[in-house]
Design a protein around this motif. Structure first.
Motif, short mmCIF file in Angstrom:
data_model
loop_
_atom_site.label_atom_id
_atom_site.label_comp_id
_atom_site.label_asym_id
_atom_site.label_seq_id
_atom_site.Cartn_x
_atom_site.Cartn_y
_atom_site.Cartn_z
N GLY A 254 1.71 -6.27 -0.38
CA GLY A 254 2.64 -6.61 0.70
C GLY A 254 3.11 -8.05 0.60
N ARG A 255 4.39 -8.27 0.79
CA ARG A 255 4.92 -9.64 0.72
C ARG A 255 4.50 -10.46 1.94
N GLN A 256 4.26 -9.79 3.06
CA GLN A 256 3.79 -10.50 4.26
C GLN A 256 2.28 -10.52 4.36
N ASP A 257 1.62 -9.53 3.78
CA ASP A 257 0.16 -9.46 3.80
C ASP A 257 -0.27 -8.90 2.46
N GLU A 258 -0.72 -9.77 1.57
CA GLU A 258 -1.04 -9.37 0.21
C GLU A 258 -2.24 -8.43 0.16
N ARG A 259 -3.01 -8.35 1.24
CA ARG A 259 -4.16 -7.44 1.27
C ARG A 259 -3.72 -5.99 1.39
N LYS A 260 -2.48 -5.76 1.79
CA LYS A 260 -1.95 -4.41 1.79
C LYS A 260 -1.56 -4.03 0.36
N LYS A 261 -1.95 -2.82 -0.05
CA LYS A 261 -1.68 -2.37 -1.40
C LYS A 261 -0.99 -1.01 -1.36
N PHE A 262 -0.11 -0.82 -2.34
CA PHE A 262 0.76 0.35 -2.35
C PHE A 262 0.64 1.06 -3.69
N ASP A 263 0.29 2.35 -3.64
CA ASP A 263 0.23 3.19 -4.83
C ASP A 263 1.60 3.81 -5.04
N GLN B 266 1.63 7.89 -5.66
CA GLN B 266 1.35 8.83 -4.58
C GLN B 266 1.91 8.37 -3.23
N GLY B 267 2.34 7.12 -3.16
CA GLY B 267 2.96 6.61 -1.95
C GLY B 267 2.00 6.08 -0.91
N PHE B 268 0.69 6.18 -1.14
CA PHE B 268 -0.28 5.76 -0.13
C PHE B 268 -0.34 4.24 -0.01
N ILE B 269 -0.58 3.78 1.21
CA ILE B 269 -0.74 2.36 1.52
C ILE B 269 -2.19 2.13 1.94
N TYR B 270 -2.80 1.09 1.37
CA TYR B 270 -4.19 0.77 1.67
C TYR B 270 -4.29 -0.67 2.17
N GLN C 202 -7.09 3.70 3.71
CA GLN C 202 -5.73 4.22 3.69
C GLN C 202 -5.14 4.09 5.09
N ILE C 203 -3.99 3.42 5.19
CA ILE C 203 -3.42 3.15 6.51
C ILE C 203 -2.01 3.72 6.67
N GLY C 204 -1.47 4.33 5.64
CA GLY C 204 -0.12 4.87 5.78
C GLY C 204 0.39 5.41 4.46
N ARG C 205 1.65 5.76 4.45
CA ARG C 205 2.28 6.30 3.24
C ARG C 205 3.77 6.04 3.31
N GLU C 206 4.35 5.64 2.17
CA GLU C 206 5.79 5.44 2.09
C GLU C 206 6.48 6.80 1.98
N PRO C 207 7.69 6.94 2.52
CA PRO C 207 8.41 8.21 2.45
C PRO C 207 8.72 8.63 1.01
N ARG C 208 8.80 9.93 0.80
CA ARG C 208 9.04 10.46 -0.54
C ARG C 208 10.35 9.95 -1.12
#
Length: 207
Positions: A129-138, A141-145, A150-156
């Motif tokens: 994440g550009r605002q919070d680097e501790r957020k990670k994006f796969d 699969q679209g999952f956000i950690y 796991q805290i969310g998922r980006e849209p397909r």
């Protein structure tokens, strides 16, 4: 007097077992990180498995009321520097420092990717994440950690747009090759990591 630690070979075997368990879905990312912390306790500090586990836990900012190793920690916020390139992955020879910010057309410009990221969890490459680097994006699969959770998922449609973007595909391939050169022993969750997700047509919106 017998050693109170595992041998380096046994530490490596345990680490490989944990990685296999993660990729096969037998354990989740949070459990994997927790067991890496136990691996550190069981291994010599100078062993390769212990060194890798400490580096990965630092990159995850993971904590289980254990000591933090500050020498590997970075700021939790990210401000793009001269190597943070908007939709451009090919104009810097310093691969370890090269960043990519996806183009606004993907809707994922709030993430940045780094070729020299030593941490392959949750995927290689993965976004921060550009605002919070501790957020990670796969991006596969679209999952956000965050911190292993796991805290969310980006849209397909955003994932499709990202993998349809030629500059991101080039960047992702370079990131995979760069990581593989440094960690040829890494066990990937796919048979051939150099085969990127295929391009797809975006789904049409309902009228």
């Amino acid at each position: 007097m017998p050693s109170s630690f595992l041998s380096d070979a046994a530490s490596d075997d345990l680490h490989n077992l944990l990685r296999h368990s993660l990729w096969m879905g037998l354990i989740g990312p949070e459990t994997y990180l927790s067991r890496l912390a136990t691996l550190i306790d069981l291994s010599r500090r100078a062993s390769p498995a212990s060194f890798y586990a400490r580096s990965l836990l630092n990159a995850e900012r993971w904590s289980d009321e254990r000591p933090v190793w500050p020498e590997a920690c970075e700021s939790a916020s990210f401000t793009p520097g001269p190597n943070a390139l908007e939709g451009d992955a090919g104009k810097n020879n310093d691969l370890d420092d090269l960043h990519l910010i996806p183009s606004s057309a993907t809707g994922l410009q709030h993430w940045f990717f780094r070729i020299g990221d030593p941490d392959p969890i949750p995927a290689m490459p993965h976004g921060h994440g550009r605002q919070d680097e501790r957020k990670k994006f796969d991006p596969y699969q679209g999952f956000i950690y965050r911190m292993g959770h796991q805290i969310g998922r980006e849209p397909r449609n955003r994932i499709v747009a990202l993998w349809n973007d030629e500059q991101f595909r080039e960047f992702a391939l370079r990131a995979v090759k760069h990581f593989h050169r440094g960690r040829p022993d890494w066990i990937w969750r796919v048979s051939d990591p150099l085969v990127l997700p295929r391009r797809r047509r975006p789904r049409k919106s309902a009228p």
